[in-house]
Design a protein around this motif. Sequence first.
Motif, short mmCIF file in Angstrom:
data_model
loop_
_atom_site.label_atom_id
_atom_site.label_comp_id
_atom_site.label_asym_id
_atom_site.label_seq_id
_atom_site.Cartn_x
_atom_site.Cartn_y
_atom_site.Cartn_z
N LYS A 263 0.85 -1.18 0.00
CA LYS A 263 0.00 0.00 0.00
C LYS A 263 0.89 1.24 0.00
O LYS A 263 2.09 1.18 0.29
N LYS A 264 0.29 2.38 -0.31
CA LYS A 264 1.05 3.62 -0.49
C LYS A 264 1.79 4.03 0.78
O LYS A 264 2.92 4.51 0.73
N GLY A 265 1.17 3.81 1.92
CA GLY A 265 1.79 4.24 3.17
C GLY A 265 3.06 3.49 3.52
O GLY A 265 3.82 3.93 4.39
N ASN A 266 3.31 2.35 2.87
CA ASN A 266 4.50 1.55 3.16
C ASN A 266 5.61 1.74 2.12
O ASN A 266 6.52 0.92 2.04
N THR A 267 5.51 2.82 1.33
CA THR A 267 6.52 3.05 0.30
C THR A 267 7.91 3.15 0.90
O THR A 267 8.86 2.49 0.46
N GLN A 268 8.06 3.98 1.91
CA GLN A 268 9.38 4.17 2.53
C GLN A 268 9.83 2.91 3.25
O GLN A 268 11.02 2.61 3.26
#
Length: 392
Positions: A263-268
């Motif tokens: 998901k986007k929030g786990n990019t980093q």
Amino acid sequence: MNSMHSVWTKRFEHYIGEVMKYMRFVFTGHIAIVFVFIIGAGGYQYSEWLKVVQNDFPAEWLVAILVGCMLALSRPITLLKEPDQVYLLPLESQMPQYFKRAKNWTFWSQLLAPAVVYIVTIPLLKEVTELTMSQIWLGVLFVALLKFLNVRSEFAYRYVNRGQAILMDRIVRAVISILAIQTVLTDGIFAIVFLIMLAYYVGTLHKKMKNQPVPYEHFIKLEQNRMLRFYRFANYFTEVPHLKGSIKRRAWLDIAYKWIPYKKGNTQAYLVFRTFIRTDDHFYLWVRLTAISAIIAMFVNIPFVTWIVAGALAFATTLQLKYALLSAGEFRMDMLYPVPRETRNQAVTKLLRLLAVKQAVIVTVCAMMQPQFFIIPIVILLVSELTIRLSK
């Protein structure tokens, strides 16, 4: 410059200055305290083991194998630089003067390690053998002679063969050195036979060196790799500006990425995990410090010392990885992504906590034979968490 001696002198002065510049960051007060505990605990364990060691323990073979293998590792230290293959080419006839100084420095700088290992084993030799002190100390002189011949031999072999099949050369010299040391500790005078064999081998290689061009490229590459290893070691304690770590795929660790939901929030989080796993400096830093902590926990049966060492290495692991993962000054593509910057700090913190848990599990398993071993994971996790929260 008047001679190749002056070239070596200036190179040597610059090399010593470069080494001392970084070593002052390595040997700090914290490292000194850790070394004191490790040496003290190791010495205590060694003395306790000597009280129960059997008289038929093969001490001579143990000493011979340890010291002989160290003697065979005699990489030349030439201090050559890449421009030398052009600018020193007209002075090739004078290079033997330069290499003479290089071989002398290689000998003296590499003699300490095998000599210390031999001296540390002297109490064992006194305990399980009937050797006199004069015979034992004669072995130290013999180790020095073998190191002298090994240094000359590896230099000549590299000169003649440009480093090809160097492993076979080392195996031959290791076998001769092991047999020589074992013989000097048992039969005494017959060890000279192996010394003559190694000297004849060195003489044969030196004859082949005549009329051969200097292998500048091989020695320069060897020197660059040696300094690169030193810079990588120093980089664990302070930043080395011109050092760039190598990257490896490590496909066998791809399973670790499955712990991060897509998901986007786990990019980093994905990028930080990938950076740690693929970057040699970061990955091997954690592996080395965890391995050292595990080995100490396995063999040092003094709980207080094990707790201190485990805590100190947990602190070093967390602090250095946090600094390495957060202080990268170069441009990264993730800086263009529409993701909040603070998520990288959160991702690094998540990774550091996961690595601390893994380190605690590994060290605890290795310390299960110790009393109160359950305190070790508490120490590691507590020190790691405090380091994450309190360090800048």
